[in-house]
Design a protein around this motif. Structure first.
Motif, PDB file in Angstrom:
ATOM      1  N   TYR A 172     -12.685  79.851  72.353  1.00  0.00           N
ATOM      2  CA  TYR A 172     -12.065  79.337  71.116  1.00  0.00           C
ATOM      3  C   TYR A 172     -10.536  79.321  71.200  1.00  0.00           C
ATOM      4  O   TYR A 172      -9.855  78.924  70.255  1.00  0.00           O
ATOM      5  CB  TYR A 172     -12.460  80.197  69.904  1.00  0.00           C
ATOM      6  N   ARG A 173      -9.985  79.773  72.325  1.00  0.00           N
ATOM      7  CA  ARG A 173      -8.535  79.825  72.496  1.00  0.00           C
ATOM      8  C   ARG A 173      -7.950  78.412  72.373  1.00  0.00           C
ATOM      9  O   ARG A 173      -8.514  77.463  72.911  1.00  0.00           O
ATOM     10  CB  ARG A 173      -8.254  80.375  73.896  1.00  0.00           C
ATOM     11  N   LYS A 174      -6.811  78.277  71.677  1.00  0.00           N
ATOM     12  CA  LYS A 174      -6.215  76.947  71.484  1.00  0.00           C
ATOM     13  C   LYS A 174      -4.923  76.838  72.288  1.00  0.00           C
ATOM     14  O   LYS A 174      -3.980  77.625  72.074  1.00  0.00           O
ATOM     15  CB  LYS A 174      -5.879  76.697  70.002  1.00  0.00           C
ATOM     16  N   ASP A 175      -4.882  75.843  73.172  1.00  0.00           N
ATOM     17  CA  ASP A 175      -3.693  75.667  74.020  1.00  0.00           C
ATOM     18  C   ASP A 175      -2.481  75.206  73.216  1.00  0.00           C
ATOM     19  O   ASP A 175      -1.343  75.420  73.629  1.00  0.00           O
ATOM     20  CB  ASP A 175      -3.973  74.621  75.112  1.00  0.00           C
ATOM     21  N   ASP A 176      -2.736  74.539  72.108  1.00  0.00           N
ATOM     22  CA  ASP A 176      -1.600  73.980  71.357  1.00  0.00           C
ATOM     23  C   ASP A 176      -1.075  74.953  70.299  1.00  0.00           C
ATOM     24  O   ASP A 176      -0.379  74.549  69.379  1.00  0.00           O
ATOM     25  CB  ASP A 176      -2.017  72.656  70.693  1.00  0.00           C
ATOM     26  N   LEU A 177      -1.428  76.228  70.437  1.00  0.00           N
ATOM     27  CA  LEU A 177      -0.991  77.209  69.446  1.00  0.00           C
ATOM     28  C   LEU A 177      -0.052  78.213  70.119  1.00  0.00           C
ATOM     29  O   LEU A 177      -0.469  78.933  71.023  1.00  0.00           O
ATOM     30  CB  LEU A 177      -2.230  77.937  68.889  1.00  0.00           C
ATOM     31  N   PRO A 178       1.215  78.269  69.698  1.00  0.00           N
ATOM     32  CA  PRO A 178       2.146  79.176  70.362  1.00  0.00           C
ATOM     33  C   PRO A 178       1.924  80.657  70.008  1.00  0.00           C
ATOM     34  O   PRO A 178       2.519  81.536  70.612  1.00  0.00           O
ATOM     35  CB  PRO A 178       3.520  78.708  69.854  1.00  0.00           C
ATOM     36  N   VAL A 179       1.068  80.919  69.031  1.00  0.00           N
ATOM     37  CA  VAL A 179       0.851  82.301  68.567  1.00  0.00           C
ATOM     38  C   VAL A 179      -0.005  83.074  69.584  1.00  0.00           C
ATOM     39  O   VAL A 179      -0.932  82.493  70.164  1.00  0.00           O
ATOM     40  CB  VAL A 179       0.113  82.269  67.209  1.00  0.00           C
ATOM     41  N   GLU A 180       0.290  84.375  69.758  1.00  0.00           N
ATOM     42  CA  GLU A 180      -0.557  85.202  70.626  1.00  0.00           C
ATOM     43  C   GLU A 180      -1.997  85.165  70.129  1.00  0.00           C
ATOM     44  O   GLU A 180      -2.250  85.329  68.933  1.00  0.00           O
ATOM     45  CB  GLU A 180      -0.063  86.660  70.589  1.00  0.00           C
ATOM     46  N   GLN A 181      -2.925  84.917  71.056  1.00  0.00           N
ATOM     47  CA  GLN A 181      -4.331  84.883  70.652  1.00  0.00           C
ATOM     48  C   GLN A 181      -5.077  85.948  71.432  1.00  0.00           C
ATOM     49  O   GLN A 181      -4.950  86.028  72.640  1.00  0.00           O
ATOM     50  CB  GLN A 181      -4.930  83.503  70.969  1.00  0.00           C
ATOM     51  N   ARG A 182      -5.840  86.781  70.732  1.00  0.00           N
ATOM     52  CA  ARG A 182      -6.629  87.762  71.473  1.00  0.00           C
ATOM     53  C   ARG A 182      -8.086  87.719  71.020  1.00  0.00           C
ATOM     54  O   ARG A 182      -8.385  87.384  69.873  1.00  0.00           O
ATOM     55  CB  ARG A 182      -6.046  89.156  71.394  1.00  0.00           C
ATOM     56  N   VAL A 183      -8.929  88.043  71.977  1.00  0.00           N
ATOM     57  CA  VAL A 183     -10.369  87.973  71.702  1.00  0.00           C
ATOM     58  C   VAL A 183     -10.865  89.359  71.309  1.00  0.00           C
ATOM     59  O   VAL A 183     -10.614  90.328  72.018  1.00  0.00           O
ATOM     60  CB  VAL A 183     -11.140  87.485  72.954  1.00  0.00           C
ATOM     61  N   VAL A 184     -11.520  89.428  70.180  1.00  0.00           N
ATOM     62  CA  VAL A 184     -12.210  90.664  69.777  1.00  0.00           C
ATOM     63  C   VAL A 184     -13.635  90.276  69.412  1.00  0.00           C
ATOM     64  O   VAL A 184     -13.843  89.451  68.515  1.00  0.00           O
ATOM     65  CB  VAL A 184     -11.512  91.338  68.571  1.00  0.00           C
ATOM     66  N   TYR A 185     -14.600  90.839  70.114  1.00  0.00           N
ATOM     67  CA  TYR A 185     -15.990  90.526  69.772  1.00  0.00           C
ATOM     68  C   TYR A 185     -16.369  91.252  68.475  1.00  0.00           C
ATOM     69  O   TYR A 185     -16.016  92.425  68.299  1.00  0.00           O
ATOM     70  CB  TYR A 185     -16.947  90.988  70.873  1.00  0.00           C
ATOM     71  N   PRO A 186     -17.093  90.584  67.619  1.00  0.00           N
ATOM     72  CA  PRO A 186     -17.628  91.277  66.444  1.00  0.00           C
ATOM     73  C   PRO A 186     -18.614  92.386  66.851  1.00  0.00           C
ATOM     74  O   PRO A 186     -18.905  92.559  68.043  1.00  0.00           O
ATOM     75  CB  PRO A 186     -18.323  90.157  65.674  1.00  0.00           C
ATOM     76  N   ALA A 187     -19.104  93.112  65.871  1.00  0.00           N
ATOM     77  CA  ALA A 187     -19.978  94.250  66.185  1.00  0.00           C
ATOM     78  C   ALA A 187     -20.850  94.592  64.984  1.00  0.00           C
ATOM     79  O   ALA A 187     -20.545  94.196  63.860  1.00  0.00           O
ATOM     80  CB  ALA A 187     -19.110  95.459  66.542  1.00  0.00           C
TER      81      ALA A 187
END
Ligand code: UDP
Length: 402
Positions: A172-187
């Motif tokens: 789901y990472r977006k290349d056109d987004l300058p904001v830091e993106q991190r992946v957290v899996y739900p639980a």
């Protein structure tokens, strides 16, 4: 109220101790979570369990709900669908109502926290209406892999003001987004009433109370009545399965307060499946009842998740934790949880014959069901329990605040 120590028996002392260490620099930090419903769907499900545990680590975490009128939720549901790829008619009035509801809410909602975590698109514009004094995080639980381009461009207007974006899947990472993106899996929370092991007496009591017959094996799908969960597809597949094995289908779907489409989807489904419902082959439940969900997952011979889109799919996680074989679509977050042939079966969402074939296979072979289910429970123990989610939140807050 559950405390971290209660989870020792499941995850072990080391995990609990490492969570306590991660909280060391965060004692008393005032963190606000904000979403748009207390009940219904995976986000509310997680926050109910996450918040008390965050507070148990020494933080001061709170949870607020965005208020909105029905028009607002109609618009945000369209946005939700469009973020998952649907078309949307993005008129100026829709944009105005969307932003206005956020502005109105900001007038009577004071935010003086050390960090603000905004969940999903409904409260996304709130950031525009505060003097920014702390990091803001946008936690998006939706499948962002192919959003409607016009809507994405519009929402970016708000997203770029955030300090970080948290998503549920690398894809789901977006290349056109300058904001830091991190992946957290739900639980999921293994000690929540929805996931604890119930006594046989309670299971029997609930099945009787809610009129779920047990003279034949049944397939369960637990999902909001949402077009992307494809309940009609589940019924079509069930009819193919029933040609081979005498069984029932139980569709369990409560109505989230921020989802105005659910009632209409439910009514259309009930009309179309009238014959099967009257014959008792398809059982629909719309009650909000965690123990009932637990019972329906626990008692099912096999679990179905026929979604076309799925941000993560906590209903799959819950079923895996109960040691159930799961037959599900290869979409969104489901392949992060299911390995085809190891802890369940994965199929392309359009392959309805394939779904029916795998369901029949599991229904006819309880030892296969048991084998898949045992692997499923271990997958969840390793990766998708609430203690890991607490640790990931503490890591995020440490990065932002210390
Ligand atoms: N759920 C429920 N009752 C229902 C339908 C769903 O309690 O009738 C719960 C389900 O058990 C799960 C959550 O709602 O905890 C759904 O989360 P998921 O990630 O599967 O989908 P979402 O609704 O967030 O898209």
């Amino acid at each position: 109220m559950r405390s971290l120590a209660d989870y020792r028996q499941i995850v072990g002392d080391d995990v609990i101790h490492s969570i306590c260490l991660k909280a060391r620099n965060l004692y008393g930090k005032h963190v606000l979570h904000l979403n748009s419903t207390y009940q219904g769907g995976g986000v509310a499900e997680m926050l109910v369990s996450l918040l008390p545990l965050m507070n148990d680590t020494g933080l001061d975490a709170g949870w607020r709900i965005l208020h909105g009128h029905p028009d607002f939720f109609t618009i945000t549901k369209k946005f939700h669908n469009a973020l998952q790829g649907d078309a949307v008619n993005l008129t100026p009035i829709k944009k105005r109502l969307y932003v206005q509801a956020n502005e109105d809410f900001s007038v009577y909602t004071h935010v003086d926290h050390d960090c603000v975590i905004i969940h999903d698109p409904q409260p996304l514009p709130l950031i525009m209406f505060y003097k920014k004094r702390q990091p803001w995080v946008w936690r998006c639980h939706i499948d962002l892999s192919s959003p409607n381009a016009e809507l994405w461009e519009y929402l970016k207007h708000f997203i770029i003001r955030y300090d970080a974006v948290v998503i549920s899947n690398q894809a789901y990472r977006k290349d056109d987004l300058p904001v830091e993106q991190r992946v957290v899996y739900p639980a999921i929370d293994p000690l929540a009433p929805k996931n604890i092991k119930l006594s046989e007496k309670d299971v029997t009591k609930y099945l009787k109370k809610f009129d779920v017959p047990t003279d034949k094996p049944f397939i369960t799908q637990v999902s909001r009545f949402d077009k992307h969960k494809d309940p009609s597809g589940a019924i079509r597949i069930f009819k193919k399965v029933r040609d081979n094995v005498d069984c029932r289908l139980v569709l369990c779907g409560s109505m989230a307060t921020d989802d105005p489409e659910a009632l209409q989807i439910y009514e259309t489904l009930a009309r179309k499946a009238r014959h099967e419902i009257e014959a008792g082959d398809v059982v629909l439940t719309t009650l909000e009842n965690d123990i009932l969900v637990n019972v329906l997952q626990e008692t099912a011979a096999v679990i179905l998740q026929k979604s076309k889109k799925e941000g993560f799919g906590l209903a799959v996680t819950e079923a895996l934790w109960k040691g159930k074989a799961v037959v599900a679509s290869r979409v969104g977050g489901i392949p992060l949880q299911l390995e085809d042939g190891v802890n369940g079966f994965l199929l392309e969402p359009d392959d309805e014959d394939g779904f029916a074939d795998r369901l029949v296979k599991v229904l006819e072979d309880p030892s296969l069901a048991g084998e898949l289910g045992a692997h499923g429970r271990e997958t969840v123990r390793e990766k998708f329990l609430i203690t890991r989610l607490v640790a990931d939140h503490l890591d995020l807050l440490n990065d932002l605040l210390t």
